[in-house]
Design a protein around this motif. Sequence first.
Motif, PDB file in Angstrom:
ATOM      1  N   SER A 296       5.242  -2.602  -2.990  1.00  0.00           N
ATOM      2  CA  SER A 296       3.921  -3.351  -2.869  1.00  0.00           C
ATOM      3  C   SER A 296       3.215  -3.595  -4.260  1.00  0.00           C
ATOM      4  O   SER A 296       2.714  -4.774  -4.457  1.00  0.00           O
ATOM      5  N   ILE A 297       3.628  -2.902  -5.339  1.00  0.00           N
ATOM      6  CA  ILE A 297       3.177  -3.124  -6.557  1.00  0.00           C
ATOM      7  C   ILE A 297       3.869  -4.248  -7.131  1.00  0.00           C
ATOM      8  O   ILE A 297       3.281  -5.137  -7.941  1.00  0.00           O
ATOM      9  N   GLY A 298       5.135  -4.313  -6.986  1.00  0.00           N
ATOM     10  CA  GLY A 298       6.036  -5.446  -7.531  1.00  0.00           C
ATOM     11  C   GLY A 298       5.578  -6.967  -6.733  1.00  0.00           C
ATOM     12  O   GLY A 298       5.485  -7.997  -7.474  1.00  0.00           O
ATOM     13  N   THR A 299       5.045  -6.663  -5.827  1.00  0.00           N
ATOM     14  CA  THR A 299       4.643  -7.873  -4.824  1.00  0.00           C
ATOM     15  C   THR A 299       3.111  -8.056  -5.299  1.00  0.00           C
ATOM     16  O   THR A 299       2.682  -9.516  -4.948  1.00  0.00           O
ATOM     17  N   LEU A 300       2.389  -7.263  -5.964  1.00  0.00           N
ATOM     18  CA  LEU A 300       0.953  -7.215  -6.135  1.00  0.00           C
ATOM     19  C   LEU A 300       0.303  -8.711  -6.514  1.00  0.00           C
ATOM     20  O   LEU A 300      -0.389  -9.451  -6.152  1.00  0.00           O
ATOM     21  N   PRO A 301       1.026  -9.327  -7.711  1.00  0.00           N
ATOM     22  CA  PRO A 301       0.393 -10.865  -8.181  1.00  0.00           C
ATOM     23  C   PRO A 301       0.633 -11.870  -7.144  1.00  0.00           C
ATOM     24  O   PRO A 301      -0.263 -12.503  -6.821  1.00  0.00           O
ATOM     25  N   LEU A 302       1.734 -11.781  -6.173  1.00  0.00           N
ATOM     26  CA  LEU A 302       1.906 -12.673  -5.178  1.00  0.00           C
ATOM     27  C   LEU A 302       0.827 -12.476  -4.192  1.00  0.00           C
ATOM     28  O   LEU A 302       0.292 -13.341  -3.566  1.00  0.00           O
ATOM     29  N   ALA A 326      -2.740  -2.170  -2.555  1.00  0.00           N
ATOM     30  CA  ALA A 326      -1.295  -2.267  -3.085  1.00  0.00           C
ATOM     31  C   ALA A 326      -1.321  -0.867  -3.405  1.00  0.00           C
ATOM     32  O   ALA A 326      -0.032  -0.331  -3.532  1.00  0.00           O
ATOM     33  N   THR A 327      -2.037   0.114  -3.853  1.00  0.00           N
ATOM     34  CA  THR A 327      -1.756   1.334  -4.054  1.00  0.00           C
ATOM     35  C   THR A 327      -2.239   2.406  -3.276  1.00  0.00           C
ATOM     36  O   THR A 327      -1.891   3.690  -3.252  1.00  0.00           O
ATOM     37  N   THR A 328      -2.984   2.129  -1.962  1.00  0.00           N
ATOM     38  CA  THR A 328      -3.491   2.945  -1.007  1.00  0.00           C
ATOM     39  C   THR A 328      -3.449   2.406   0.332  1.00  0.00           C
ATOM     40  O   THR A 328      -3.482   3.197   1.287  1.00  0.00           O
ATOM     41  N   LYS A 329      -3.239   1.277   0.524  1.00  0.00           N
ATOM     42  CA  LYS A 329      -3.173   0.737   2.000  1.00  0.00           C
ATOM     43  C   LYS A 329      -1.629   0.462   2.321  1.00  0.00           C
ATOM     44  O   LYS A 329      -0.916  -0.382   2.047  1.00  0.00           O
ATOM     45  N   MET A 330      -1.343   1.384   3.181  1.00  0.00           N
ATOM     46  CA  MET A 330       0.231   1.306   3.330  1.00  0.00           C
ATOM     47  C   MET A 330       0.504   1.695   5.019  1.00  0.00           C
ATOM     48  O   MET A 330       0.825   2.778   5.351  1.00  0.00           O
ATOM     49  N   ASP A 331       0.194   0.753   6.036  1.00  0.00           N
ATOM     50  CA  ASP A 331       0.402   0.888   7.306  1.00  0.00           C
ATOM     51  C   ASP A 331       1.736   1.160   7.647  1.00  0.00           C
ATOM     52  O   ASP A 331       1.937   1.858   8.563  1.00  0.00           O
ATOM     53  N   GLY A 332       2.607   0.566   6.809  1.00  0.00           N
ATOM     54  CA  GLY A 332       3.966   0.749   7.327  1.00  0.00           C
ATOM     55  C   GLY A 332       4.531   2.018   6.649  1.00  0.00           C
ATOM     56  O   GLY A 332       5.024   2.956   7.388  1.00  0.00           O
ATOM     57  N   CYS A 333       4.419   2.158   5.405  1.00  0.00           N
ATOM     58  CA  CYS A 333       4.994   3.537   4.753  1.00  0.00           C
ATOM     59  C   CYS A 333       4.412   4.795   4.884  1.00  0.00           C
ATOM     60  O   CYS A 333       4.668   5.911   4.733  1.00  0.00           O
ATOM     61  N   ALA A 334       2.806   4.751   5.133  1.00  0.00           N
ATOM     62  CA  ALA A 334       2.267   6.009   5.120  1.00  0.00           C
ATOM     63  C   ALA A 334       1.448   6.314   6.461  1.00  0.00           C
ATOM     64  O   ALA A 334       0.562   7.004   6.943  1.00  0.00           O
ATOM     65  N   ALA A 370      -2.471   7.221  -0.216  1.00  0.00           N
ATOM     66  CA  ALA A 370      -2.443   7.035  -1.907  1.00  0.00           C
ATOM     67  C   ALA A 370      -1.179   7.663  -2.316  1.00  0.00           C
ATOM     68  O   ALA A 370      -0.600   7.525  -3.377  1.00  0.00           O
ATOM     69  N   ALA A 371      -0.582   8.965  -1.650  1.00  0.00           N
ATOM     70  CA  ALA A 371       0.537   9.397  -2.217  1.00  0.00           C
ATOM     71  C   ALA A 371       1.639   8.491  -2.357  1.00  0.00           C
ATOM     72  O   ALA A 371       2.610   8.795  -3.190  1.00  0.00           O
ATOM     73  N   THR A 372       1.717   7.535  -1.604  1.00  0.00           N
ATOM     74  CA  THR A 372       3.034   6.451  -1.676  1.00  0.00           C
ATOM     75  C   THR A 372       2.836   5.564  -2.885  1.00  0.00           C
ATOM     76  O   THR A 372       3.910   5.019  -3.486  1.00  0.00           O
ATOM     77  N   ALA A 373       1.477   5.350  -3.211  1.00  0.00           N
ATOM     78  CA  ALA A 373       1.020   4.566  -4.469  1.00  0.00           C
ATOM     79  C   ALA A 373       2.022   3.546  -4.736  1.00  0.00           C
ATOM     80  O   ALA A 373       2.163   2.930  -5.921  1.00  0.00           O
ATOM     81  N   GLY A 374       2.265   2.601  -3.679  1.00  0.00           N
ATOM     82  CA  GLY A 374       2.888   1.192  -3.983  1.00  0.00           C
ATOM     83  C   GLY A 374       4.271   1.418  -4.480  1.00  0.00           C
ATOM     84  O   GLY A 374       4.910   0.115  -4.871  1.00  0.00           O
TER      85      GLY A 374
END
Length: 475
Positions: A296-302, A326-334, A370-374
Amino acid sequence: MTSTASTNKVSKLPRWASSFGVQIIAGLLAGLILGLIARQLGGDPKTDPNGLVTTLSTVGNSYVSILKAAVVPLIFTAVVSSIANLREVTNAARLAWNTLLWFAITSLIAVTIGIALGVLFQPGAGTGTATPKEYTGKSGDWWAFLIGLFPSNFLGLSASTKAAESGALTTSVSFNVLQILVIAIVVGIAALKVGKAADPFLKLNGSALAVIQKVLWWIIRLAPIGTVGLIGTAVATYGWTTIGSLGKFTLAIYVGLALVLFVVYPVLIKTHGLSIKQYFSGVWPAVQLAFVSRSSIGTLPLTQRVTERNLGVPRAYASFAVPLGATTKMDGCAAIYPAIAAVFVAQFFGIQLDLGQYLLIVLVSVLGSAATAGTTGAVVMLTLTLSTLGLPLAGVGLLLAVDPILDMGRTAVNVAGQALVPTIVSKRQGILNEELYNAPRNGNPFADDSDDLLADLNAANSADDVDPKRQAANA
C-alpha cells in the motif's frame, strides 16, 4: 515533408499501447507465461532455482526493494505535510473525524464478512490435527503492541546482528513503519501548534515530498517490468499445487475480497449518489499496481493521484486522508484475512471459538489495523490476532505457503478502500468535485494526461479547499 510526416506516423505507438493499465495487464500475462515455463525447466525454485527463476526473482525483488527504499521519507514527509494541509481545509476537525469513522465502518463490515465466510466455508475443519501441547488457551498481551508504538530513536530504526553459516557476522537495519507514523503525526501536530514559525520547515518538508513523489512516480512507471518478475516468481515458486493444498482457505479469502470490492464498495458508492463505473475506472490504475506490488505504501503516490485527478477529492484533504489510509486502512490485510485465518487456525487445531473470541477478532481488526502499516504482507496482523485470541501461533507458519498469492488480492482491496473513504467523506461534506469525478477516462489512467489540464485541476482543487463559496457550489 511527406517523408517526415510518414516517419512520425509510423513511430508513434497507438494510444491503447501506451496506456498504463494495458502495460500492467501485459506484464501480468508475460509473468504468468514465463512462470509456467520456469516450472517446466526443472530445479527446486526455493533451493536450486534455474536461470529463469533466478532472473524473474531478481527483477521482482529489485522492484520491491526500490519501492521500499522510499518508504521512510515518503511516510514522514507525506504525513507531516498532510497534517499541515489541514490548515487549508474548511472544517478540518470534522473531516479528520469523519475519515476515521468511515475507516472503522468499512473495516467493521469487512471483518464481519470474514468471520461469516470462515464459519460458512469451514476451511480448516476435518484435518484431525491435534492441538499443540504448548497451547494454553490464554490470550496474548496487548501491552507489547502498545509499547511498540513508542520509538527508541527518531527514525524508528532497529538493527540486528546474526551469525552466518561461515561464522561471519551480518548486521541488518530495519525500520518500524508504525513508529515512523507516530513520529510524523507528533511532528505534524507540533508544526500546526507552532504556527508561522514552522512555515520554513513545512515548506522544506513540502519540497522534499514533491521530490520523493516525482522519484516514486518514475518507479511506478517501471511497474509493468516489476510485474513480470513478481508474477513470474509467484507462479514458478508456488504454482497451483500449493494453492490447492489450502484451496478452501484461499477460496474463502478471495470470495471475501470480492464481496468487499465488488459488492460493499459499490453499495456505498451508490448510496452516496455516485457512479459505480466512474469509481472503478478511476481507482483501477492504483488497484492494478497494488495487486502486483503487494504494498500500500509503494502504491501511495498513485493512489493519491487517482483520488485527486480521477475521483475529484480536493488535494488538501486527499493529501491527509490517503497517506493516513495507506498506513491504517487495511480492509484486506487487517479485516478479511485475519478473521478468516483465525477461524481457519481454530478449526485446524480443533479449537472451538466462543462469542467473546469472535468479538475480539472484530476489536483487533477495527483498532489494530495500523499494525500492518502498509508494508508487504499481513503476518504482523495475523500474529496479533492469534495471540490476542490465545490461538496457536503455529498457524502463522501454516499459512505462509500461500501468503504471497493471497497478499496480491488483499493489497488491491486495501488500496481501493483507501481511495473510497476520502471520496465518500468529500461527497458527504460537499467538497467533492463531481465534474472531475464524472469526467470521461477514454481508456487513460487519468481523466486527462495533459499538463495544462493538470495545472488547471490543481488550481481548481486548491481553490475548492480554501473557498467556502466554491465548496457550496460543488455541493
